[in-house]
Design a protein around this motif. Structure first.
Motif, PDB file in Angstrom:
ATOM      1  N   THR A   1       0.799  -1.220   0.000  1.00 50.85           N
ATOM      2  CA  THR A   1       0.000   0.000   0.000  1.00 50.85           C
ATOM      3  C   THR A   1       0.839   1.281   0.000  1.00 50.85           C
ATOM      4  OG1 THR A   1      -0.215  -0.202   2.403  1.00 50.85           O
ATOM      5  CG2 THR A   1      -2.016  -1.069   1.054  1.00 50.85           C
TER       6      THR A   1
ATOM      7  N   ALA B   1       3.724   3.789  -5.076  1.00 49.08           N
ATOM      8  CA  ALA B   1       3.232   4.870  -5.906  1.00 49.08           C
ATOM      9  C   ALA B   1       2.735   4.284  -7.231  1.00 49.08           C
ATOM     10  CB  ALA B   1       4.346   5.886  -6.146  1.00 49.08           C
ATOM     11  N   PRO B   2       2.003   5.069  -8.030  1.00 48.36           N
ATOM     12  CA  PRO B   2       1.456   4.544  -9.294  1.00 48.36           C
ATOM     13  C   PRO B   2       2.456   3.853 -10.216  1.00 48.36           C
ATOM     14  CG  PRO B   2       0.387   6.610  -8.778  1.00 48.36           C
ATOM     15  CD  PRO B   2       1.464   6.414  -7.742  1.00 48.36           C
TER      16      PRO B   2
ATOM     17  N   ILE C   1       2.880   0.298  -9.006  1.00 48.28           N
ATOM     18  CA  ILE C   1       1.624  -0.436  -9.163  1.00 48.28           C
ATOM     19  C   ILE C   1       1.406  -0.809 -10.623  1.00 48.28           C
ATOM     20  CG2 ILE C   1      -0.890  -0.208  -9.009  1.00 48.28           C
ATOM     21  CD1 ILE C   1      -0.394   1.585  -6.523  1.00 48.28           C
TER      22      ILE C   1
ATOM     23  N   CYS D   1      -9.036  -2.895  -4.077  1.00 51.01           N
ATOM     24  CA  CYS D   1      -8.248  -1.903  -3.351  1.00 51.01           C
ATOM     25  C   CYS D   1      -9.071  -1.279  -2.232  1.00 51.01           C
ATOM     26  CB  CYS D   1      -7.713  -0.830  -4.294  1.00 51.01           C
ATOM     27  SG  CYS D   1      -8.960   0.311  -4.910  1.00 51.01           S
TER      28      CYS D   1
ATOM     29  N   GLN E   1      -6.734   3.984  -1.346  1.00 48.10           N
ATOM     30  CA  GLN E   1      -5.736   3.653  -2.374  1.00 48.10           C
ATOM     31  C   GLN E   1      -6.258   3.890  -3.792  1.00 48.10           C
ATOM     32  OE1 GLN E   1      -2.545   2.518  -1.810  1.00 48.10           O
ATOM     33  NE2 GLN E   1      -2.835   2.745   0.386  1.00 48.10           N
ATOM     34  N   ARG E   2      -7.548   4.159  -3.920  1.00 42.43           N
ATOM     35  CA  ARG E   2      -8.170   4.185  -5.244  1.00 42.43           C
ATOM     36  C   ARG E   2      -7.537   5.211  -6.179  1.00 42.43           C
ATOM     37  NH1 ARG E   2      -9.249   4.201  -9.654  1.00 42.43           N
ATOM     38  NH2 ARG E   2     -11.177   3.632 -10.764  1.00 42.43           N
TER      39      ARG E   2
ATOM     40  N   LYS F   1      -4.607   5.984  -6.710  1.00 38.54           N
ATOM     41  CA  LYS F   1      -3.389   5.513  -7.366  1.00 38.54           C
ATOM     42  C   LYS F   1      -3.671   4.757  -8.663  1.00 38.54           C
ATOM     43  CE  LYS F   1      -0.891   5.045  -2.979  1.00 38.54           C
ATOM     44  NZ  LYS F   1      -0.206   4.089  -2.059  1.00 38.54           N
TER      45      LYS F   1
ATOM     46  N   ASP G   1       1.377   6.689 -15.770  1.00 34.17           N
ATOM     47  CA  ASP G   1       1.739   5.282 -15.597  1.00 34.17           C
ATOM     48  C   ASP G   1       0.558   4.333 -15.787  1.00 34.17           C
ATOM     49  OD1 ASP G   1       4.560   5.757 -14.609  1.00 34.17           O
ATOM     50  OD2 ASP G   1       3.415   6.908 -13.140  1.00 34.17           O
TER      51      ASP G   1
END
Length: 582
Positions: free
Chosen positions: A117, A120-121, A124, A138, A142-143, A145, A151
């Motif tokens: 968690t 960073a994007p 992910i 998620c 966290q959504r 991201k 990215d």
């Protein structure tokens, strides 16, 4: 609020290798079903987990509830087109929904892709795209991201399920999916070769690589809990590592569920006070975490509650420096047992806690190979077993290691080939160490961290282990810096205790400490005092970042000679939860 309830016997055999064979056979069975092995086979009223919130409120999750809710969520995922082999990512904290999601994924024969968690994007996106993820589950915070950007592609193929919030337009809500589906979805049985987890290495020295973990690997995960941590049927077990990484997922979730022993999940970031409160309130008897947790507890000054039930403590992720045990024995009366493993293998070498395998803990040693693994130290330049005491490459003899399961990195044949000898006999761990006359293994460094100074091979850990014994030092890292005469010299980056001050006098004390406690030639020529060390999100110190920073400083002599803060632009300098690690 101590946990109690019926606990199945985790089992033991007079000969540890008999137990190895028993569990390898069970989890490699061609008819093995993960959901049955980890959930449905346990008594419905037995406690699986107590999930604790920061205010110490708790939810007790029984195996019966875990079975029912995971059947409902499995039906929901099936309705989204998820089936055997499909990848489902979890960008979630340590919660009841997280555990339900995992069991639902495995009930379908799908594969979990764990996402830490604190990512960073970019991190992910790399994992979602490389694994061809079909659904992302998620937590609501966290959504953001997952929003399209530099990215995350705007036309991402995955669906998003949000736990604990409304999410974005087009998202599905975890709670709504549970409510909309009935229990009873069957558990598939795909056998021991079926994939269970698609995890990525932490990328300490390069791009993260995909590791696909088969169901058969559960045998080694469970044996580590039994042998390494010494988990018994009357334990309350707490693995404080984050399940976004291998140690937390393999051994804090999968191994725990395989045993059926009540376990703890703390749905919170780290604090020393809260850690002690949870141990005290829940009656934790068996605890394991990364060295960062023990260092943080030691440095916090928070008093240890009187009368803790704790009887076993373990550590893994990075080598445990000896001063931690000196503190632990004084603070709570037991030693912390250091263990060594890898994302690609599980745990390999332990100071075993199981009484029949226990040996005296030797400061600086990670113990003996776990039954089921045959480890040797090879020469630096050839695949021959080196003499006792020689520092060389740690490798596993695959023909004598029935717990080995790693076949290579997903989609990366070049990096995969680098992990094995040409004849297929050896698995190279990529770590350097030695074994002593009594079979104790001593970690020296990663292959790329070894320092060669004037012909001497020096492992940074041995020097770091001495430096952290100084009362002013919290943690440190030792790296090589280019030197025209010696090729390389040692330099140390040191984080000081609160109230301690950097000075020439302290530098001299640290240098002299290494000369007298380790070796005269191995003292750090320069000591840099810094606020923090660069780390991966899992908490591992990134020595390569320090080496790069030092080369930059040397190329720019007008820059600062003693940096006060070092950061890694690609990863947080400190993990959100110091219990995490890969």
């Amino acid at each position: 609020m101590a946990l109690s309830g019926p606990r199945p016997d985790p089992g033991s055999a007079a000969d540890p290798l008999d137990r190895v064979h028993e569990l390898v056979t069970r989890y490699s069975d061609p008819h093995a079903s993960v959901a049955r092995l980890l959930c449905d086979g346990h008594p419905a009223d037995a406690v699986a987990y107590t999930v604790v919130e920061p205010d110490l409120s708790a939810t007790v999750l029984t195996y019966g509830r875990l079975k029912t809710d995971s059947e409902r969520f499995a039906a929901a995922l099936a309705g989204l087109g998820v089936g055997p082999g499909d990848r489902v990512a979890t960008l979630m904290g340590k919660s009841v929904d997280y555990l339900v999601a995992l069991l639902a994924i495995w009930r379908l024969g799908a594969v979990t892709v764990p996402l830490f968690t604190a990512f960073a994007p970019p991190a992910i996106a790399l994992r979602l795209l490389a694994s061809d993820t079909k659904v992302v589950i998620c937590d609501a915070p966290q959504r953001a991201k997952l929003a399209p950007g530099a990215d995350i592609p705007a036309d991402a193929a995955w669906r998003v399920v949000v736990s604990g919030g409304t999410g974005h337009t087009g998202d599905l809500r975890f709670a709504d999916l549970l409510d909309a589906h009935a229990p009873g979805h069957p558990a598939v049985a795909l056998g021991g070769d079926a994939p269970l987890v698609h995890i990525f290495t932490s990328g300490t020295t390069g791009r993260p690589k995909g590791v696909v973990v088969p169901t058969a690997a559960i045998a080694g995960f469970r044996l580590y809990a039994e042998y390494g941590c010494g988990v018994s049927e009357d334990d309350v077990f707490w693995n404080a590592a984050d399940p976004g990484w291998a140690y937390g997922l393999y051994f804090g979730v999968i191994a725990s569920l395989s045993l059926g022993v009540p376990s703890v999940l703390l749905h919170s970031g780290f604090s020393a006070g809260l850690t002690w409160q949870v141990m005290d309130t829940l009656g934790v008897t068996n605890f394991t975490a990364a060295p960062t947790v023990y260092r943080s507890l030691r440095a916090s000054g928070v008093p240890v509650p009187a009368g803790l039930a704790l009887r076993r403590a373990s550590s893994a992720g990075e080598p445990l420096t000896p001063e931690i045990n000196a503190w632990a024995e004084e603070a709570f009366g037991i030693q912390v047992h250091d263990h060594y493993g890898q994302t690609e293998a599980g745990m390999l070498v332990n100071n075993h806690q199981l009484p029949s395998l226990r040996s005296p803990v030797r400061p600086g040693s990670m113990g003996h190979p776990m039954p089921g693994w045959s480890l040797r130290v090879l020469y630096e330049d050839r695949d021959e077993i080196a003499p006792t005491g020689t520092v060389g490459r740690i490798a596993a003899d695959l023909g004598a290691s029935p717990l080995a399961w790693f076949k290579g990195y997903e989609g990366d044949p070049v990096k995969s080939a680098e992990k094995f000898s040409p004849d297929g006999r050896w698995y190279y761990t990529g770590d350097v160490g030695r074994v002593d006359e009594e079979g104790y293994f001593h970690f020296s460094s990663r292959d790329d961290d070894v320092i060669i100074m004037a012909g001497y091979r020096i492992g940074p850990f041995e020097v770091e282990s001495v430096l952290v014994t100084h009362p002013a030092v919290v943690e440190c890292a030792v790296v090589a810096a280019p030197d025209e005469v010696r090729g390389e010299v040692l330099e140390a980056y040191v984080v000081l205790q609160e109230g301690a001050e950097a000075s020439d006098q302290l530098t001299s004390e640290l240098q002299q400490l290494v000369k007298t406690r380790f070796a005269a030639h191995a003292y750090p020529r320069t000591v840099h005092f810094t606020d923090q060390l660069p780390k991966t999100p899992s908490g591992k110190i990134q020595r390569f970042v320090l080496r790069q920073q030092r080369r930059t400083d040397q190329a720019n002599p007008n820059g600062p000679a003693h940096p006060t803060n070092l950061t890694n632009p690609t990863a947080p300098t400190a993990p959100t939860d110091p219990g995490t690690h890969a």
